[in-house]
Write a protein that holds these residues in place. Sequence first.
Motif, PDB file in Angstrom:
ATOM      1  N   TRP A  65      66.404  19.952  14.531  1.00 50.38           N
ATOM      2  CA  TRP A  65      65.348  20.849  14.521  1.00 50.38           C
ATOM      3  C   TRP A  65      66.187  22.043  14.968  1.00 50.38           C
ATOM      4  O   TRP A  65      66.513  22.057  16.237  1.00 50.38           O
ATOM      5  CB  TRP A  65      64.006  20.412  15.113  1.00 50.38           C
ATOM      6  N   GLU A  66      66.104  23.358  14.173  1.00 48.25           N
ATOM      7  CA  GLU A  66      66.648  24.466  14.669  1.00 48.25           C
ATOM      8  C   GLU A  66      66.057  25.764  15.028  1.00 48.25           C
ATOM      9  O   GLU A  66      66.082  26.653  14.642  1.00 48.25           O
ATOM     10  CB  GLU A  66      67.833  24.801  13.582  1.00 48.25           C
ATOM     11  N   ASP A  67      64.840  25.177  15.876  1.00 46.88           N
ATOM     12  CA  ASP A  67      64.157  26.342  16.326  1.00 46.88           C
ATOM     13  C   ASP A  67      62.843  26.880  15.304  1.00 46.88           C
ATOM     14  O   ASP A  67      61.656  27.098  15.581  1.00 46.88           O
ATOM     15  CB  ASP A  67      64.771  27.356  17.055  1.00 46.88           C
ATOM     16  N   ASP A  68      63.475  27.168  14.283  1.00 40.50           N
ATOM     17  CA  ASP A  68      62.465  27.738  13.100  1.00 40.50           C
ATOM     18  C   ASP A  68      62.556  26.981  11.690  1.00 40.50           C
ATOM     19  O   ASP A  68      62.165  27.540  10.770  1.00 40.50           O
ATOM     20  CB  ASP A  68      62.491  29.221  13.121  1.00 40.50           C
ATOM     21  N   GLN A  69      63.666  25.916  11.678  1.00 40.31           N
ATOM     22  CA  GLN A  69      63.887  25.328  10.603  1.00 40.31           C
ATOM     23  C   GLN A  69      64.782  24.236  10.794  1.00 40.31           C
ATOM     24  O   GLN A  69      65.280  24.052  11.970  1.00 40.31           O
ATOM     25  CB  GLN A  69      64.884  26.140   9.658  1.00 40.31           C
ATOM     26  N   TRP A  70      64.866  23.041   9.962  1.00 43.06           N
ATOM     27  CA  TRP A  70      65.840  22.316   9.889  1.00 43.06           C
ATOM     28  C   TRP A  70      67.369  22.336   9.526  1.00 43.06           C
ATOM     29  O   TRP A  70      67.221  23.229   8.675  1.00 43.06           O
ATOM     30  CB  TRP A  70      65.170  20.744   9.424  1.00 43.06           C
ATOM     31  N   THR A  71      68.330  21.868   9.877  1.00 37.79           N
ATOM     32  CA  THR A  71      69.539  21.946   9.667  1.00 37.79           C
ATOM     33  C   THR A  71      69.872  21.870   7.917  1.00 37.79           C
ATOM     34  O   THR A  71      69.302  21.077   7.241  1.00 37.79           O
ATOM     35  CB  THR A  71      70.419  20.860   9.959  1.00 37.79           C
ATOM     36  N   PHE A  72      70.221  22.878   7.606  1.00 37.06           N
ATOM     37  CA  PHE A  72      70.544  23.121   5.891  1.00 37.06           C
ATOM     38  C   PHE A  72      71.875  22.402   5.929  1.00 37.06           C
ATOM     39  O   PHE A  72      72.956  22.893   6.007  1.00 37.06           O
ATOM     40  CB  PHE A  72      70.655  24.446   5.637  1.00 37.06           C
ATOM     41  N   PHE A  73      71.589  20.921   5.471  1.00 33.10           N
ATOM     42  CA  PHE A  73      72.833  20.053   5.565  1.00 33.10           C
ATOM     43  C   PHE A  73      73.681  20.218   4.666  1.00 33.10           C
ATOM     44  O   PHE A  73      73.565  20.277   3.640  1.00 33.10           O
ATOM     45  CB  PHE A  73      72.313  18.480   5.859  1.00 33.10           C
ATOM     46  N   LYS A  74      74.914  20.181   4.902  1.00 31.56           N
ATOM     47  CA  LYS A  74      76.284  20.325   4.150  1.00 31.56           C
ATOM     48  C   LYS A  74      76.973  19.446   4.410  1.00 31.56           C
ATOM     49  O   LYS A  74      77.618  18.989   5.650  1.00 31.56           O
ATOM     50  CB  LYS A  74      76.790  21.825   4.155  1.00 31.56           C
ATOM     51  N   PRO A  75      77.756  18.705   3.317  1.00 26.82           N
ATOM     52  CA  PRO A  75      78.984  17.797   3.538  1.00 26.82           C
ATOM     53  C   PRO A  75      80.333  18.572   4.258  1.00 26.82           C
ATOM     54  O   PRO A  75      80.627  19.449   3.888  1.00 26.82           O
ATOM     55  CB  PRO A  75      79.367  17.139   2.281  1.00 26.82           C
ATOM     56  N   PRO A  76      80.483  18.172   5.216  1.00 31.59           N
ATOM     57  CA  PRO A  76      81.857  18.821   5.987  1.00 31.59           C
ATOM     58  C   PRO A  76      83.277  18.758   5.236  1.00 31.59           C
ATOM     59  O   PRO A  76      83.379  17.836   4.773  1.00 31.59           O
ATOM     60  CB  PRO A  76      82.005  18.158   7.330  1.00 31.59           C
ATOM     61  N   HIS A  77      83.853  19.673   5.137  1.00 31.50           N
ATOM     62  CA  HIS A  77      85.069  19.889   4.280  1.00 31.50           C
ATOM     63  C   HIS A  77      85.924  18.956   4.656  1.00 31.50           C
ATOM     64  O   HIS A  77      86.527  18.187   3.708  1.00 31.50           O
ATOM     65  CB  HIS A  77      85.340  21.381   4.125  1.00 31.50           C
ATOM     66  N   GLU A  78      86.018  18.467   6.083  1.00 31.55           N
ATOM     67  CA  GLU A  78      87.186  17.606   6.630  1.00 31.55           C
ATOM     68  C   GLU A  78      86.813  16.181   6.021  1.00 31.55           C
ATOM     69  O   GLU A  78      87.440  15.376   5.993  1.00 31.55           O
ATOM     70  CB  GLU A  78      87.242  17.540   7.980  1.00 31.55           C
ATOM     71  N   ASP A  79      85.380  15.663   5.895  1.00 28.97           N
ATOM     72  CA  ASP A  79      85.036  14.591   5.162  1.00 28.97           C
ATOM     73  C   ASP A  79      85.454  14.314   3.797  1.00 28.97           C
ATOM     74  O   ASP A  79      85.726  13.377   3.254  1.00 28.97           O
ATOM     75  CB  ASP A  79      83.413  14.465   5.440  1.00 28.97           C
ATOM     76  N   LEU A  80      85.169  15.300   2.992  1.00 29.50           N
ATOM     77  CA  LEU A  80      85.507  15.293   1.572  1.00 29.50           C
ATOM     78  C   LEU A  80      86.969  15.028   1.270  1.00 29.50           C
ATOM     79  O   LEU A  80      87.360  14.560   0.506  1.00 29.50           O
ATOM     80  CB  LEU A  80      84.987  16.804   1.040  1.00 29.50           C
ATOM     81  N   VAL A  81      87.975  15.683   2.363  1.00 26.04           N
ATOM     82  CA  VAL A  81      89.288  15.549   2.259  1.00 26.04           C
ATOM     83  C   VAL A  81      89.578  14.086   2.441  1.00 26.04           C
ATOM     84  O   VAL A  81      90.321  13.409   1.775  1.00 26.04           O
ATOM     85  CB  VAL A  81      90.112  16.410   3.256  1.00 26.04           C
ATOM     86  N   ALA A  82      89.142  13.453   3.791  1.00 27.21           N
ATOM     87  CA  ALA A  82      89.500  12.267   4.191  1.00 27.21           C
ATOM     88  C   ALA A  82      88.925  11.170   3.001  1.00 27.21           C
ATOM     89  O   ALA A  82      89.669  10.225   3.050  1.00 27.21           O
ATOM     90  CB  ALA A  82      88.736  11.807   5.488  1.00 27.21           C
ATOM     91  N   LEU A  83      87.689  11.337   2.393  1.00 27.47           N
ATOM     92  CA  LEU A  83      87.229  10.211   1.874  1.00 27.47           C
ATOM     93  C   LEU A  83      87.774  10.444   0.160  1.00 27.47           C
ATOM     94  O   LEU A  83      87.994   9.346  -0.257  1.00 27.47           O
ATOM     95  CB  LEU A  83      85.575  10.469   1.551  1.00 27.47           C
ATOM     96  N   TYR A  84      87.846  11.530  -0.282  1.00 29.79           N
ATOM     97  CA  TYR A  84      88.277  11.524  -1.678  1.00 29.79           C
ATOM     98  C   TYR A  84      89.438  12.652  -1.931  1.00 29.79           C
ATOM     99  O   TYR A  84      89.710  12.943  -3.275  1.00 29.79           O
ATOM    100  CB  TYR A  84      86.988  12.547  -2.398  1.00 29.79           C
ATOM    101  N   GLY A  85      90.099  13.248  -1.110  1.00 30.30           N
ATOM    102  CA  GLY A  85      91.183  14.009  -1.158  1.00 30.30           C
ATOM    103  C   GLY A  85      90.871  15.603  -1.684  1.00 30.30           C
ATOM    104  O   GLY A  85      91.473  16.161  -2.395  1.00 30.30           O
TER     105      GLY A  85
END
Length: 330
Positions: A65-85
């Motif tokens: 909870w970010e005070d006036d909204q919930w996190t606008f969640f996005k896949p971290p770019h480092e995760d995309l590299v690690a899992l899928y290249g």
Amino acid sequence: MTVTAFAAHPGLTPIDPTSYEPHALHTSERAFRESNCYIDVWIEVLHALKLDPVACMAFVLSIDWEDDQWTFFKPPHEDLVALYGVDVQELNVWRPLLKNAEQQLSSGKLVLSEVDAFYLPDTQGTDYRTQHTKTTIGIQSIDVEGKVLDYFHNSSYHRLSGEDFTGVFRLDSAPGALPFFAEFVRLERVKRLPTPELVKLSVELLRKHLDRRPRTNPIARWQPRFVSDIEWLKQEGLGMYHGYAFATVRQLGAAFEFGATYLRWLGERGETGLGEAAADFDEIAATSKSLVLKMARAVNAKKDVDFSAMFQTMASRWASGMERLVAKYG
């Protein structure tokens, strides 16, 4: 139609928007068929690349909870590299976006760009030709002469043309307009890991994202703000309600529906003891969906409604789900 370019990777062949089948994460049976424009684009891009987007969903468990909204969640770019290249870099839009996108597509890359949903026909009934709203699309092909664009957006793959093409790329905008934010996606190192290796890497990312989880219960922290917000929304009306609901309860519910799906995905691939946590997160998603509707009725009728039981359910399920996961992976 003369197509400027398709991504060169063999896993991403030309797509027919009329026959494209979205990933199961975007089926109508889900509580939240669409979540936010960025993760929805990535689900379909990975699906089109014949990669499993569920493997990267551990990151949703760290939203807050970010005070006036919930996190606008996005896949971290480092995760995309690690899992899928898959390698994502910011595109410096130093020329008109059409020129930059044409160059990147010609080099075999995808382009993700923020655009105005006013010109996206797939938003018919919401934003299309009614209101100007920022959203992200994944551009796969451009026919410059024919003014045709094929793109990933929300829960599927689409085509636009003509005046919509002109509007999306601001071809008739006055000089001095601020440039778009855009990214390009390198595909030459895409990898398809064997399932055991993919699961192992995904669990490593799960441990990382659990370590980033909120240190206090975010749903409990949101509740007092919600109580005052709902009174304010009664005065503002349904127009403001839709923006508030998207920024808050829809992000919460969609994230934990993804989280539940992710835990079941791990369980189906050998990780044990995740069923109860998945059930906890399913309950958060289901209660969030009910909350969306109950909020709308309260705002529209300007009636006093007690939401405390719903918040108690979601807060307790967040606590128990996280406790179970930390006990196993923390």
